[in-house]
Design an enzyme around this catalytic site. Structure first.
Site, PDB file in Angstrom:
ATOM      1  N   ASN A 118      53.054  13.150 137.897  1.00  0.00           N
ATOM      2  CA  ASN A 118      52.145  12.672 138.944  1.00  0.00           C
ATOM      3  C   ASN A 118      50.791  12.325 138.372  1.00  0.00           C
ATOM      4  O   ASN A 118      50.168  11.331 138.745  1.00  0.00           O
ATOM      5  CB  ASN A 118      51.970  13.731 140.033  1.00  0.00           C
ATOM      6  CG  ASN A 118      53.291  14.259 140.547  1.00  0.00           C
ATOM      7  OD1 ASN A 118      53.709  15.345 140.185  1.00  0.00           O
ATOM      8  ND2 ASN A 118      53.972  13.463 141.359  1.00  0.00           N
ATOM      9  N   THR A 132      47.669  21.715 137.257  1.00  0.00           N
ATOM     10  CA  THR A 132      48.109  22.526 136.128  1.00  0.00           C
ATOM     11  C   THR A 132      49.206  21.763 135.411  1.00  0.00           C
ATOM     12  O   THR A 132      50.310  21.600 135.947  1.00  0.00           O
ATOM     13  CB  THR A 132      48.627  23.898 136.597  1.00  0.00           C
ATOM     14  OG1 THR A 132      47.540  24.615 137.175  1.00  0.00           O
ATOM     15  CG2 THR A 132      49.181  24.705 135.435  1.00  0.00           C
ATOM     16  N   LYS A 159      44.439  28.540 131.555  1.00  0.00           N
ATOM     17  CA  LYS A 159      45.261  28.773 132.748  1.00  0.00           C
ATOM     18  C   LYS A 159      46.663  29.241 132.365  1.00  0.00           C
ATOM     19  O   LYS A 159      47.192  30.212 132.913  1.00  0.00           O
ATOM     20  CB  LYS A 159      45.351  27.469 133.560  1.00  0.00           C
ATOM     21  CG  LYS A 159      46.359  27.458 134.687  1.00  0.00           C
ATOM     22  CD  LYS A 159      45.910  28.240 135.906  1.00  0.00           C
ATOM     23  CE  LYS A 159      46.989  28.291 136.982  1.00  0.00           C
ATOM     24  NZ  LYS A 159      47.135  27.059 137.750  1.00  0.00           N
ATOM     25  N   LYS A 218      57.475  27.241 136.783  1.00  0.00           N
ATOM     26  CA  LYS A 218      56.901  25.997 136.267  1.00  0.00           C
ATOM     27  C   LYS A 218      55.800  26.284 135.235  1.00  0.00           C
ATOM     28  O   LYS A 218      55.776  25.682 134.155  1.00  0.00           O
ATOM     29  CB  LYS A 218      56.301  25.176 137.422  1.00  0.00           C
ATOM     30  CG  LYS A 218      55.606  23.894 136.979  1.00  0.00           C
ATOM     31  CD  LYS A 218      54.468  23.497 137.944  1.00  0.00           C
ATOM     32  CE  LYS A 218      53.432  22.621 137.235  1.00  0.00           C
ATOM     33  NZ  LYS A 218      52.168  22.499 137.949  1.00  0.00           N
ATOM     34  N   LEU A 267      47.150  17.520 141.595  1.00  0.00           N
ATOM     35  CA  LEU A 267      48.508  16.988 141.717  1.00  0.00           C
ATOM     36  C   LEU A 267      49.534  18.008 141.221  1.00  0.00           C
ATOM     37  O   LEU A 267      49.201  18.929 140.481  1.00  0.00           O
ATOM     38  CB  LEU A 267      48.598  15.689 140.912  1.00  0.00           C
ATOM     39  CG  LEU A 267      47.584  14.625 141.395  1.00  0.00           C
ATOM     40  CD1 LEU A 267      47.282  13.616 140.303  1.00  0.00           C
ATOM     41  CD2 LEU A 267      48.100  13.937 142.650  1.00  0.00           C
ATOM     42  N   PRO A 268      50.801  17.825 141.644  1.00  0.00           N
ATOM     43  CA  PRO A 268      51.789  18.873 141.363  1.00  0.00           C
ATOM     44  C   PRO A 268      52.173  19.041 139.896  1.00  0.00           C
ATOM     45  O   PRO A 268      52.351  20.163 139.436  1.00  0.00           O
ATOM     46  CB  PRO A 268      53.022  18.453 142.175  1.00  0.00           C
ATOM     47  CG  PRO A 268      52.552  17.452 143.155  1.00  0.00           C
ATOM     48  CD  PRO A 268      51.331  16.802 142.557  1.00  0.00           C
TER      49      PRO A 268
END
Lengths: 311, 311, 311, 311
Positions: B83, B109, B184, B259, B78-79
């Site tokens: 979400n 992420t 990450k 982001k 998911l973004p």
């Protein structure tokens, strides 16, 4: 990348080579010239620096000017721009006595604008000036494993390369005079950014619960990989044989990195080039110099950024 | 690093796998599960995103809750954090219908704190939540070449690995829940710093008279070397097949990098970790987003910093 | 900017006022309510903090919920967002027992998003929540000289103002709920930038041979003028009665400034607003916290940046 | 702060004054000398720049050297360091013809190190050099409202002051030669930091829902107050009569600010002084120069940082 091959070079070519500046780097470089059979005529502003070289066969004279009287190939290895200006253009400087056709090779790390000034001054006297700063530290200098980045007229490059290959493993021609300095400055700016970035990243990861060795492994197989993460990791316990494994002793001192970043900043300001991360890296190493990290390896930025015990 | 080996896995284990989020990344990932013989039960907030997967055999349902009723292994892609919260804990969310013992793997992420919240909520329902964000883009997703960084209880790692190896070339266990996200975020922060640093360095070198290809070569044999200099160089003309060779189209968009740096900033602020270069990198990509670079590859920072013609 | 005028307010309006959070700031604020004739019903997570107030007439209860049972106007003054969430929505929280129509005023400095969440939760219970963070320290709190920046529905502002004028010299209505926090955060971000900028400037000027008092005078008559240069100069010897004249004791601690800059960073990240200098200021105060400056006044950044003796 | 008082100065003292550099600033400055009854002997590298001054009575000559033959008090007002070096030490320069005892006053904004070099060169010729850079723009130059920051030997200050008070409202003695430049550079660095900080703060506040006028009012009554917030606010709609009210036309151009920050950076690098915010401010204005803001007022950084429509 031509290595020095004794067998293919006639002794006839082994006319004396001048060497000015016998500090931590210059001294082992001059020794390698001697080892390769070149007579060396040397000088240093501190006469005691010449002793060791004299004992193994170098001729020591009093001034750069005298070196210029006796040699038509001269290397200089000096701490900073003002020293270079003095050694070339000062009252006892090389250019006061230089012979026409002399090849002058400066391995100091200085502002490329000063290299260009020296080249112009040399040209007026009929001499040729090239800049050839090095990467690699004292160890590489001793082992003749330096990398030379050379700027100057291309026709003279072969003559320079003959000497430089005796002291280095790599000799790279970069372009007109000053581009050797440019390449050196660019590399060290990116190195500084990568090192601070690696230190921030390792610190953040540890704070987020990651094992430092595991984090380094992940970075090194991913797009975060850089020389500072895979070859010189600043977090203690990740690698052996690097300054972070030895309380940041040895290596490349924070003051030296701050000096190189000052050169990067100057060239960027003069060419109106924005270098936001490079500038901030400069400021960080500068603050470190005033907070007790001046003589530690520059990877100690990891320690500088880390939360103190008990806070 | 275990690759998916069809021959050694009995069909008996191929019970259905749920998949929530069939966007640019999720869709090819789900396809690779199908290719490996897993029945897939999928949903997406946009029903049209499910068509293609349905045509090749997936069962499509209306809500994440329904997925949870029919599958005891579920992947989500998911973004962003809101979400994920909605898909897991919303009124039609997975945790409303989840069966005891279900394995939940989130490849989004997001903030590691949210991963830990989801894990705690899942635990209350008797389910197990792991975070497994990916590196690699749409191409790597299609080719099952992603890298997964996995956080969660170690006993469940093998079960997760079985599925993830069908979609990725590398699966790395990072530690407790949230550490996958941490890895990450750390990687992408260092990537961002390295990219801006490389862009500044290439630009400065060019302004100082160096040929860009030669400069890249020198950096890559020296301590300035990094992934952005040797694999994804941002200066046009240095490499083929990278976004800088194609007007910065494709690749990893500046908004996505901004982001991820926002996540790095949040975790650093929350853990009181100083990240001076990481913060500045965040700000630079943020400014770029507002100056027309939002949808270009993040290596377009080279273009952003470059002097305009005619200035 | 209405000051508290005892003579024009009937005792009939002096129904009890609740107060949660009797720390360094809350305690003198609550005393000023008592001084102005308001019965005070108070609580704190540390019961010993309530002693002094109890001695001068306040009623002390055990939980925020009990305060809400007994008062229909309640002030809260707490260290950070998690405390506010607990005091309002926790198991013994205000909103568990709040009466319809109660006016809730939170003077904590927290994320405006949390203020908005609390307002929404209060509204569900029929209560009204306003944010009213302060500027001014413990001294201003004692002397009722605080500045309140108030966010919330405009119709309730007069009722809030009646109480706040007993504790402050200035009460400013900023707009919808959260805007009080926004104003506070914005001011402190610019303050932080101005302070570091002044410290850098004073340090540079001194290094360039200027007398610090003379430099301050020149800045203050010129466009470099700011609160940090003319009211709170960070260079020792320039002004009397400021922390720089007292080894950076007292004043506004570096950790508190780092916390406020963390809030600024969070709101900027969430709204995708670039704040390059604000971010860097955050990082600098964060590094200072880990290098021994946590409890010194934030103007000690002058000392942090200054070259150490003997370097 | 002595203003020019015609009545108390005998005409006998009105011997000719030399003026080199009749640009936007120099031309109105020289006119004010004429208005105060001083004969002016002027030159400029562009002869057409001299026309207007010649029409109102100045004697125009061909070179700085000729000025030096005819005047024993000379002012220079030039764009940057290389011009100053040429005008003083070039083949037709002032110092080639200067008379013993001549007073040389340079109002250019340049590196203080160059000021010191010029002073040393002048001293060799028996002349006295002072640096006296100005703050205030073309308008202030026309109205004789400039501020002069003067560096040089104190005994000569009165003689310099006599002339400078005819062109400025404030004349401040700063200390030895170079300190005038230092004061100017310090002020402009802090101004730059304050302006970017104000722009970030106004932008963030607006994004958080605050009215810009209200936010400016709150800042100006609080510790965020600075010249950029209360006198030259960069957010359109907050103030009248400033560049932000006129699409950032007029005022102080971004390139000029970038130049002054380059000087600040150079002096900081040379003195090993950390200026993290000053460096970043330099980089931000430098990026702006390359993105179309070169000729806008420097307060346009507000516009540069602001989110574009439609993003």
């Amino acid at each position: 990348m031509v290595h020095c091959q004794m067998s293919t070079r006639s002794m006839a070519s082994k006319t004396p080579v001048g060497f000015v500046g016998l500090g931590n780097m210059g001294s082992p470089m001059a020794k390698n010239l001697l080892k390769n059979g070149y007579p060396v005529i040397a000088t240093d502003v501190f006469p005691e620096s010449c002793k060791e070289l004299q004992d193994i066969g170098a001729q020591v004279v009093d001034t750069p000017g005298e070196v210029a009287e006796k040699a038509d190939r001269i290397l200089t290895m000096l701490p900073s721009s003002p020293n270079v200006i003095e050694v070339y253009t000062g009252p006892n400087g090389i250019l006061k006595k230089v012979k026409k056709g002399t090849l002058l090779i400066d391995s100091s790390t200085i502002d490329p604008a000063v290299s260009r000034e020296m080249a112009a001054a040399a040209e007026k006297m009929g001499a040729v000036f090239m800049d050839a700063p090095v990467s690699g530290g004292v160890g590489a200098a001793s082992l003749a494993k330096l990398t030379f980045m050379v700027g100057g007229v291309e026709e003279e490059y072969n003559a320079a390369q003959e000497l430089l290959t005796c002291m280095g493993a790599n000799v790279v021609y970069c372009g007109p005079v000053g581009t050797g300095q440019a390449a050196k400055i660019c590399n060290n700016m990116l190195l500084a950014i990568g090192m601070i970035g690696t230190a921030e990243t390792m610190n953040l990861g540890i704070r987020l619960g990651l094992d430092p060795k595991l984090l380094a492994k992940i970075l090194n197989m991913s797009s975060g990989r850089c020389w500072s993460s895979d070859t010189y990791n600043p977090a203690p316990g990740v690698m052996e044989g690097v300054p972070s494994a030895n309380n940041y002793q040895g290596g490349f001192g924070t003051t030296l990195m701050a000096k190189d970043l000052g050169l990067a900043q100057n060239t960027a300001t003069n060419t109106k080039t924005p270098i936001p991360l490079g500038s901030l890296a400069h400021q960080i190493f500068r603050v470190m110099c005033s907070r007790g990290y001046a003589n530690k390896d520059f990877s100690s930025v990891f320690q500088f950024l880390r939360e103190e015990e008990g806070q």
